[in-house]
Write an enzyme that holds these catalytic residues in place. Structure first.
Site, PDB file in Angstrom:
ATOM      1  N   ASP A  65      -1.395  -2.896   6.663  1.00 34.90           N
ATOM      2  CA  ASP A  65      -1.334  -4.345   6.467  1.00 34.90           C
ATOM      3  C   ASP A  65      -0.216  -4.767   5.523  1.00 34.90           C
ATOM      4  O   ASP A  65      -0.009  -5.965   5.302  1.00 34.90           O
ATOM      5  CB  ASP A  65      -2.689  -4.898   6.000  1.00 34.90           C
ATOM      6  CG  ASP A  65      -3.200  -4.262   4.716  1.00 34.90           C
ATOM      7  OD1 ASP A  65      -2.862  -3.102   4.453  1.00 34.90           O
ATOM      8  OD2 ASP A  65      -3.954  -4.933   3.969  1.00 34.90           O
ATOM      9  N   HIS A 138      -4.428   1.991  -7.208  1.00 34.65           N
ATOM     10  CA  HIS A 138      -5.024   1.906  -5.876  1.00 34.65           C
ATOM     11  C   HIS A 138      -5.355   3.330  -5.420  1.00 34.65           C
ATOM     12  O   HIS A 138      -5.115   4.300  -6.138  1.00 34.65           O
ATOM     13  CB  HIS A 138      -4.038   1.220  -4.926  1.00 34.65           C
ATOM     14  CG  HIS A 138      -4.643   0.764  -3.635  1.00 34.65           C
ATOM     15  ND1 HIS A 138      -5.919   0.243  -3.540  1.00 34.65           N
ATOM     16  CD2 HIS A 138      -4.138   0.746  -2.363  1.00 34.65           C
ATOM     17  CE1 HIS A 138      -6.167  -0.073  -2.296  1.00 34.65           C
ATOM     18  NE2 HIS A 138      -5.115   0.228  -1.553  1.00 34.65           N
TER      19      HIS A 138
END
Length: 306
Positions: A65, A138
């Protein structure tokens, strides 16, 4: 002036009313694109801005994405008659990932240059921009970016006259050049005041709250930060998936003392984010929901007051 356009605000997948999270900045004829998920070139078209002036594309990380729209974007740039090289910046492995994607977008009329990030903090200076890349937290290597425009100090014309500096040399001194004239040497610090506050935008998605974000975003004019979840019962999900809630983003904005916060990168399940904003603004007052094609023109303070 620094123009900012939030092209999309969705996380994970595009939706009928949200393109995937991406940001475009424009300064002095040069554009920077941050992230390029599926459909980003359509979002750019809807914004009314051209793909041709995009000189730099910054990638936060390599989840689909955030990068799968790159072949289409590069082809759009080619169709807009782009011929100058484009700099691509992202985590280690960037060149390999991009070249794999380019199997379906070969024969570009411009060169691609690569800058792979290896350190926790790295700085790139290009076309009047200073880009600070900072590592975030992350589940894959991921970076945020601060984009700054510096501003020279004020030119002291009275001092220049006192020093008998010819008027035709003033412009060169204003632009940081040391000038020799008729046996005399004139340096910029002889007639220039201290550097004034410039402009700064910080962009961070796909991360748990961390000190690196606070440090990078400090005193930003605009802080664009992921708010994956507005529902308070999604906090554990945010922790498990290494994302952030609206309230955590607002706390970062408050701690970093930014001027304004835009939330972005919303979960596909988040259908009415507006309902959570009163509590977000209790934490950081100048908080706003990001919207596709949301634009802002950042100006130097003196210019805003004129």
């Amino acid at each position: 002036m620094l123009d900012v356009c939030l092209l999309g605000t969705a996380g994970m997948m595009p939706l009928p009313n949200r393109w995937l999270t991406s940001l475009l900045t424009r300064y002095n004829g040069s554009n920077i694109l941050i992230d390029c998920g599926e459909g980003t070139q359509i979002a750019l078209k809807e914004s009314g801005w051209s793909p041709n002036p995009i000189d730099v594309i910054l990638f936060t990380h390599f989840h689909a994405d955030h990068i799968s729209g790159l072949p289409g974007m590069l082809l759009s740039m080619a169709n807009a008659d782009r011929t100058e090289p484009v700099l691509l910046v992202g985590p280690r492995g960037l060149e390999k990932v991009v070249k794999s994607l380019l199997v379906i977008a070969g024969g570009l009329p411009f060169e691609l240059h690569f800058r792979e990030l290896k350190e926790k903090n790295e700085t790139i200076v290009i076309n009047g921009y200073t880009i600070n890349a900072f590592k975030v937290n992350h589940n894959v290597p991921c970076y945020g970016y601060s984009i700054s425009i510096s501003r020279l100090g004020k030119f002291d014309a009275t001092k220049a006259k006192e020093l008998n500096i010819p008027v035709n040399l003033w412009n060169r001194l204003q632009h940081g050049e040391t000038v020799e004239f008729e046996g005399d040497t004139f340096q910029p610090d002889m007639v220039m005041g201290p550097e004034r506050k410039g402009l700064k935008v910080t962009y961070s998605t796909d991360s748990r709250p961390c000190e690196s974000i606070v440090n990078a975003a400090k005193e930003s004019d605009l802080f664009i930060c992921e708010g994956m979840y507005g529902e308070k019962d999604k906090l554990q999900s945010a922790k498990d998936k290494k994302h952030m809630t609206f309230y955590e983003a607002a706390k970062l904005a408050k701690e970093a003392k930014v001027q304004e916060l835009w939330l972005t990168h919303f979960s596909p399940s988040l259908m009415n984010p507006k309902q959570y904003m009163n509590e977000v603004r209790d934490i950081f007052k100048n908080s706003h929901l990001g919207k596709d094609n949301m634009k802002k023109e950042l100006a130097y303070k003196e210019e805003e007051n004129e």
